[in-house]
Design a protein around this motif. Structure first.
Motif, mmCIF file in Angstrom:
data_model
loop_
_atom_site.group_PDB
_atom_site.id
_atom_site.type_symbol
_atom_site.label_atom_id
_atom_site.label_comp_id
_atom_site.label_asym_id
_atom_site.label_seq_id
_atom_site.Cartn_x
_atom_site.Cartn_y
_atom_site.Cartn_z
ATOM 1 N N GLY A 269 33.198 69.566 30.103
ATOM 2 C CA GLY A 269 33.780 68.666 29.386
ATOM 3 C C GLY A 269 34.627 69.456 28.362
ATOM 4 N N ALA A 300 29.811 61.423 34.419
ATOM 5 C CA ALA A 300 30.660 61.385 33.460
ATOM 6 C C ALA A 300 31.626 60.414 33.898
ATOM 7 N N LEU A 325 35.279 62.860 31.492
ATOM 8 C CA LEU A 325 35.533 63.889 30.735
ATOM 9 C C LEU A 325 36.654 63.694 29.571
ATOM 10 N N PRO A 331 32.589 65.907 21.346
ATOM 11 C CA PRO A 331 31.686 65.888 22.495
ATOM 12 C C PRO A 331 30.265 65.992 21.984
#
Length: 409
Positions: A269, A300, A325, A331
């Motif tokens: 990511g 994801a 992603l 994140p």
């Protein structure tokens, strides 16, 4: 009126236009009287025969494209299950009275699907309007034909057709390059650690809809373990192929050093955040431990892997799903879950081209996949992969590419 039984066969035959009914294999199931009259054919010459055996392209005209254009449209209708009106076509027809002589003809076709109870196309209604007399610039009829407008119409139609041919050639070249890239990434026996694994990639029927999907197998460090992944990049063509290649390589490297699949996706990511075109890409990765008979997984935004247990039980691995992603500005660690398997079970990862259909809930596609796996569970990975694709992909091909990986545990 509600008690009246309508004879739809009689209605079909009485239709004022040229209409025929084609099977998914593009053979004639029926043809209206008007269709037979204006094409100069009998029912015996048409019904039960392949469309393009009855009406091939003019062999003396190397530039003829009528058959190609019509077949592309019909197969697109089979794949998308949507009605399609075609541009004006020149499609010469062999004279019924003078075999070997070809008559210049112009048609305006429309193709529409007829769906069965299961949502699949069972017939295609092919309706055509003959506009030959309109296009021909003949002089001096009582009504007086607007010859300049007719010639302009024909010229514009030919220009559009030539433009489509040029675009088709460019798309075909891009498609060929993209497919070469895709094949170069097939997992090797060295990557798979000698386990029985089958992989499949099926490109979409559209020339640009290739190479957004991918799969990977990684021989993990420490014990008898492999990492199995699948992903999908938003977009199509060579740009998507480039992004896909970067993400696949990054996840492969991260998996070899990560403590688990969630950590591998965390690393991926962060990498996706600096890769143009990686936004909203989906990926699922599984770490399979053959020594402890466990599968640890994290997703994801991707469709759930499927674990087919011996004895007809199907388990969707959907307990660790997170957004795609680069979907969050900041994140956070992704979740992961674990399940167990027995020797002889089967793990399957795939992309949305296998199960998603326009105007249909995704649950129906997942149910079809589950039923197909149970129905063919006795097959080896290669046979199971082929059987699943045959059962689930639309006749004539899907409108999105499809990746599939099958692992016998």
């Amino acid at each position: 009126m509600t008690d009246t039984v309508i004879d739809y066969a009689a209605v079909f035959q009485a239709l004022p236009g040229m209409v025929c009914l084609l099977t998914p294999e593009l053979s004639y199931a029926d043809a209206s009287a008007e269709y037979l009259r204006l094409t100069g054919r009998t029912r015996e010459q048409v019904v039960g025969r392949f469309l393009f055996d009855v009406f091939p392209d003019n062999p003396s005209d190397p530039s003829a494209t009528g058959r190609h254009n019509l077949e592309v449209s019909l197969r697109r209708v089979l794949a998308t299950r949507e009605r399609e009106a075609m541009a004006l076509q020149r499609y010469d027809v062999e004279s019924a009275d003078r075999p070997g002589e070809w008559e210049e003809r112009y048609w305006s076709p429309v193709n529409a699907p007829v769906l069965g109870p299961d949502g699949r196309v069972v017939f295609v209604v092919h309706r055509v309007e003959e506009v030959t007399e309109l296009i021909r610039a003949r002089g001096g009829s009582a009504a007086g034909r607007p010859r300049v407008l007719e010639a302009e119409l024909y010229t514009r139609a030919r220009e559009l057709q030539e433009l489509n041919e040029r675009l088709r050639g460019a798309h075909a070249r891009e498609r060929e390059v993209a497919l070469v890239l895709q094949e170069a990434m097939l997992p090797t026996r060295r990557q798979s650690g000698g386990h029985r694994i089958a992989v499949r990639y099926r490109p979409a029927v559209g020339a640009l809809n290739v190479c957004g999907d991918w799969y990977d197998v990684v021989d993990l460090v420490g014990g008898n373990r492999i990492g199995v992944s699948a992903g999908d990049v938003v977009g199509h063509g060579l740009a998507a192929a480039g992004v896909m290649g970067q993400l696949r390589s990054a996840l492969s490297a991260a998996s070899r050093v990560a403590g688990g699949p969630a950590q591998a996706l965390d690393v991926l990511g962060r990498y996706a955040h600096v890769v143009d075109g990686a936004e909203s890409a989906t990926v699922v990765t599984t770490f399979v431990d053959f020594d402890h008979h466990t599968i640890t997984y994290s997703s994801a935004g991707h469709l759930p892997p499927v674990l087919l247990h011996r004895g007809d039980r199907v388990e969707f691995l959907d307990q660790a799903t997170d957004p795609p992603l680069d979907a969050r500005p900041d994140p956070i660690p992704r979740p992961q879950a674990e399940t167990t398997f027995a020797a002889g079970d089967t793990l399957l990862l795939y992309t949305d081209g296998l199960v998603e259909r326009r105007h249909e809930d995704i649950d129906r596609g997942l149910a079809r996949l589950s039923e197909a796996l149970v129905r063919h569970q006795g097959r080896d990975p290669e046979g199971l992969a082929d059987a699943v694709l045959l059962d689930l992909l639309p006749h004539g091909g899907a409108t999105d590419d499809t990746a599939l990986i099958v692992v016998r545990l």
